[in-house]
Write a protein that holds these residues in place. Structure first.
Motif, short mmCIF file in Angstrom:
data_model
loop_
_atom_site.label_atom_id
_atom_site.label_comp_id
_atom_site.label_asym_id
_atom_site.label_seq_id
_atom_site.Cartn_x
_atom_site.Cartn_y
_atom_site.Cartn_z
N THR A 293 36.12 29.42 40.62
CA THR A 293 34.42 29.09 40.32
C THR A 293 34.27 28.51 39.07
OG1 THR A 293 32.94 31.21 39.07
CG2 THR A 293 35.59 31.05 38.25
N ASP B 190 39.78 31.56 40.51
CA ASP B 190 39.13 33.03 40.34
C ASP B 190 40.09 33.41 41.41
OD1 ASP B 190 37.41 34.53 40.07
OD2 ASP B 190 35.62 33.76 40.81
N GLU C 124 33.40 40.16 39.61
CA GLU C 124 33.02 39.75 39.50
C GLU C 124 32.40 38.58 40.66
OE1 GLU C 124 34.48 40.14 37.17
OE2 GLU C 124 33.05 40.90 35.77
N PHE C 125 33.75 38.65 41.23
CA PHE C 125 34.07 37.09 42.42
C PHE C 125 33.03 37.60 44.00
CE2 PHE C 125 36.02 36.12 46.48
CZ PHE C 125 36.48 35.05 45.90
N SER C 126 32.12 38.66 44.13
CA SER C 126 31.89 38.35 45.36
C SER C 126 30.13 38.99 44.65
CB SER C 126 31.50 39.52 46.16
OG SER C 126 32.20 41.03 45.41
N SER C 127 30.17 38.77 43.26
CA SER C 127 28.56 39.68 43.18
C SER C 127 26.98 39.03 42.94
CB SER C 127 28.67 40.08 41.40
OG SER C 127 28.79 38.41 40.60
N VAL C 128 26.41 39.85 44.18
CA VAL C 128 24.94 39.03 44.45
C VAL C 128 24.41 39.91 42.74
CG1 VAL C 128 25.42 37.97 46.06
CG2 VAL C 128 24.50 40.69 46.28
N HIS C 129 22.46 39.63 43.24
CA HIS C 129 22.02 39.70 41.64
C HIS C 129 22.21 41.90 42.18
CE1 HIS C 129 18.70 41.51 44.68
NE2 HIS C 129 19.04 40.28 45.35
N VAL D 83 29.57 42.80 45.65
CA VAL D 83 28.99 43.61 46.67
C VAL D 83 30.59 44.45 47.38
CG1 VAL D 83 29.79 42.21 49.73
CG2 VAL D 83 28.51 41.49 48.24
N ARG D 84 31.83 44.09 46.85
CA ARG D 84 33.07 44.54 47.24
C ARG D 84 33.31 45.73 45.28
NH1 ARG D 84 34.56 39.13 48.47
NH2 ARG D 84 33.95 39.29 50.67
N PRO D 85 33.02 46.45 45.53
CA PRO D 85 32.81 47.32 43.82
C PRO D 85 34.35 48.06 44.14
CG PRO D 85 31.67 48.33 45.18
CD PRO D 85 31.85 47.25 45.99
N GLY D 86 34.68 48.23 45.02
CA GLY D 86 36.47 49.23 44.86
C GLY D 86 36.92 47.93 44.96
N HIS E 23 34.18 32.24 47.68
CA HIS E 23 33.15 33.54 47.39
C HIS E 23 31.71 34.47 48.46
CE1 HIS E 23 34.61 32.17 43.41
NE2 HIS E 23 34.52 32.76 43.16
N GLU F 269 31.26 47.57 52.17
CA GLU F 269 32.27 46.45 51.44
C GLU F 269 32.78 45.70 52.34
OE1 GLU F 269 34.34 48.55 48.40
OE2 GLU F 269 32.69 50.60 48.11
#
Lengths: 372, 278
Positions: free
Chosen positions: A281, A300, A306-311, A315-318, B249, B277
């Motif tokens: 990152t 990273d 944070e790795f997959s975060s979009v606004h 995307v992968r919270p778990g 990413h 996910e």
């Protein structure tokens, strides 16, 4: 695919030190295994004295200990937490700096990171890992290219695999077959140590010519081959011999992922020690005045939120989804993206997992449960 | 589309030529390139925009591909970087890397009907496609734009929408999820417009851009209307950082969305989008 090698020669420890001296004279920075913080770590070396002579290691899921050997072998251990990736794809680096003056802004490049780097004692799994990172980064990353372009590789055929090793399953070792300049095999039971050496490139031949050597006898060549064959039979782990991409992609919703997630701490250790994980990152910073600005790139891990975060959020919270991403990328989608598996069977992700998750055991369980 | 870049990691310096507020939190920036000529782009592609000292985000081109000198990006202020971008005044500097990614398959649309389906800010990456379709209007069959937003205040490009709606050779339908303002138009999610559009399923190519859940339902509605998966294209959103396929990413299954997308054919991602996910 293997490279053509010259006739085998034999060198002793003095010859080995001459090899290091010759490489230093050619302007190479020498990096190889050393003992640091009770582990084998790759660092700058100057002579054979800097190597972990007489040391070995004990590795198991979540377990690593250095131990004394009862001989003076230079390469009598498996790989530690470090891989060589940090020398080509560093954990942290500044990409550029900029300076704001009134309403203009100038971007300054960093000095070229080009280097002459000689890697000493490189195992087959490490060579495969470098080849995999080359596939991912060589064309697209100018900084990687600059660091990687002038590399001398003195390989060592592995004769002491660790308890978490499975390079045989990944067809990556223990014998080096390509991607080196010279390859050494340490002869067991010889004190002081001696090595059977073969050159595979012009630089490798130049190196051998410059140092004291003699032709290997039939018996020495046979002993070297036997030592590596023996190592192949000593793998601490085995990856199930099934179509791993299919197994994973057909079982993306398998309950095993949830069971795994209950153990996984999402710490990211496996991605840090993996010799092929390449994700990075960037972080932009400025001083308080806002005039001095820079962008740094750092490793990273797909285990962070944070790795997959979009606004809208991650995307992968778990943890389940993150572990699945790591393992399916490594073994199933990596081939699709880069034409090769992302795993070399070095076992680091098993040894350095704080809860001892074993990728080979998980794959075996998935294969077993999916078959039922 | 591969574009040779001298140093793909270093942004070019650009300046804000003008800004335009499209909605309470959405701005369109028009850029002047300072140190490098702006390159052409394909509708659907994106740039990485840097707010210096804050960070970098992927933003689609929203301007006319026939005017490469007028690079436009439409930005919603949602995070630190996008908010900093929307606060830039005329003349302010920002960084630009790109263009990156795949574009809408406009060559494939020649001779066919085209329906553009946009949700919210998703109209921004579709606008360059619409400019090009209208510039070459005679080459295509029926053209329609189906556009849904949360509420009337969130409708972007209002003046252009009115001009497009006045054209006889383009159908424009707008819907809102909730009519909180005086609103005399359609109320309901954008998929309800698909059912009403009476598409000629054999001739139609669909270009869809919006939130992922909206695209999934839109693709299913298009399928129900008879369109093959091969005739549906989505513009995916993932966490694009490097634009080069090397930072990892933006993966969705085997796709590196910055390189293999953002525009992908629906059949390539249909299964992946159904897995939570992934």
């Amino acid at each position: 695919m293997s490279v053509e090698t010259d006739a085998a020669q034999v060198i002793d420890v003095a010859g080995f030190s001459q090899l290091l001296g010759w490489l230093a004279e050619q302007g190479y920075r020498l990096v190889g295994p050393t003992v640091r913080d009770d582990t084998i770590a790759y660092d700058d070396i100057a002579s054979a004295e800097d190597l972990p002579r007489g040391w070995t290691d004990e590795q198991a899921p979540g377990h690593y200990r250095l131990k004394r050997r009862n001989d003076a072998a230079l390469f009598g251990y498996a790989v530690g937490a470090h891989s060589y990736k940090r020398f080509f794809h560093p954990p942290w680096e500044t990409l550029w700096r900029a300076r704001r003056e009134h309403d203009t802004l100038q971007i300054r490049d960093e000095p070229s990171p080009a280097q002459r780097l000689a890697l000493i004692g490189v195992r087959a799994c490490e060579i495969r890992a470098i080849a995999i990172q080359d596939r991912v980064l060589m064309e697209r990353d100018p900084l990687y290219r600059a660091r990687r372009a002038d590399t001398f590789i003195a390989a060592v055929n592995c004769t002491t695999p660790g308890g978490t090793c499975f390079c045989v399953s990944m067809q990556a070792g223990p014998q080096v077959s390509t991607g080196f300049d010279v390859a050494l095999t340490e002869l067991g039971g010889v004190d002081p140590p001696a090595f059977v050496v073969q050159a595979a490139t012009r630089a490798g031949r130049d190196a051998l010519t410059a140092i004291t050597h003699r032709p290997a006898t039939e018996a020495e060549m046979a002993a070297a081959a036997t030592a590596v064959q023996h190592a192949a039979g000593q793998m601490g782990r085995q990856m199930p011999s099934t179509d791993l991409p299919q197994l994973l992609l057909r079982n993306l919703e398998h309950p095993r992922w949830s069971a795994l997630a209950e153990r996984c701490l999402a710490c990211g250790n496996c991605t840090m020690v993996c010799p092929t994980c390449f994700c990075t990152t960037v972080e932009d910073t400025s001083d308080l005045s806002g005039r001095e600005i820079s962008r740094a790139r750092r490793w990273d891990s797909c285990f962070t939120a944070e790795f997959s975060s979009v606004h809208g959020g991650s995307v992968r919270p778990g943890t389940r989804a993150r572990y699945r991403q790591w393992m399916t990328h490594k073994l199933a989608t990596w081939p699709e993206q880069f034409g090769t598996s992302g795993c070399v069977g070095c076992g680091r992700c098993i040894t350095w997992c704080p809860v001892g998750i074993d990728i080979t055991e998980e794959l075996a369980a998935l294969a077993r449960e999916a078959a039922q | 589309m591969d574009t040779p870049l001298l140093d793909p990691l270093r942004p070019h310096i650009a300046r804000v030529r003008s800004t335009r507020r499209e909605a309470p939190d959405v701005w369109t920036l028009e850029l002047d390139a300072d140190q490098a000529p702006p390159c052409g782009f394909a509708p659907g592609q994106f740039n990485m925009l840097t707010a210096f000292g804050v960070g970098e985000v992927p933003i689609s081109f929203s301007g006319d591909p026939a005017e490469p000198g007028r690079v436009r990006h439409t930005v919603r202020a949602v995070g630190a970087v996008s908010s900093a971008l929307t606060r830039l005044d005329c003349g302010a500097v920002l960084g630009v890397r790109g263009p990156f990614g795949t574009g809408w398959p406009l060559p494939e649309a020649v001779g066919r009907d085209v329906v553009l389906i946009a949700g919210g800010l998703g109209i921004a990456p579709l606008r360059p496609a619409l400019y090009q379709l209208l510039a070459e209007r005679a080459r295509y069959g029926r053209l329609s734009l189906l556009y849904g937003t949360r509420g009337p205040r969130d409708i972007l490009f209002r003046r252009e929408l009115e001009a497009w709606r006045a054209r006889a050779d383009l159908t424009v339908e707008v819907t809102v999820d909730h009519a909180t303002h005086p609103w005399h138009g359609h109320v309901g999610v954008v998929t309800t417009l698909i059912e009403r559009a009476r598409l000629d399923s054999d001739r139609t190519l669909a270009l869809v851009c919006g939130p992922e859940v909206m695209m999934r339902f839109a693709a299913e509605a298009l399928g129900a209307a008879g369109l093959a998966a091969e005739a549906i294209f989505l513009s995916l959103e993932r966490n694009m950082h490097c634009g080069l396929g090397t930072c990892g990413h933006c993966q969705l299954g085997g796709l590196l969305v910055c390189r293999d997308g953002p525009v992908v054919r629906y059949d390539r991602v249909r299964d992946a989008l159904r897995i939570r996910e992934l």
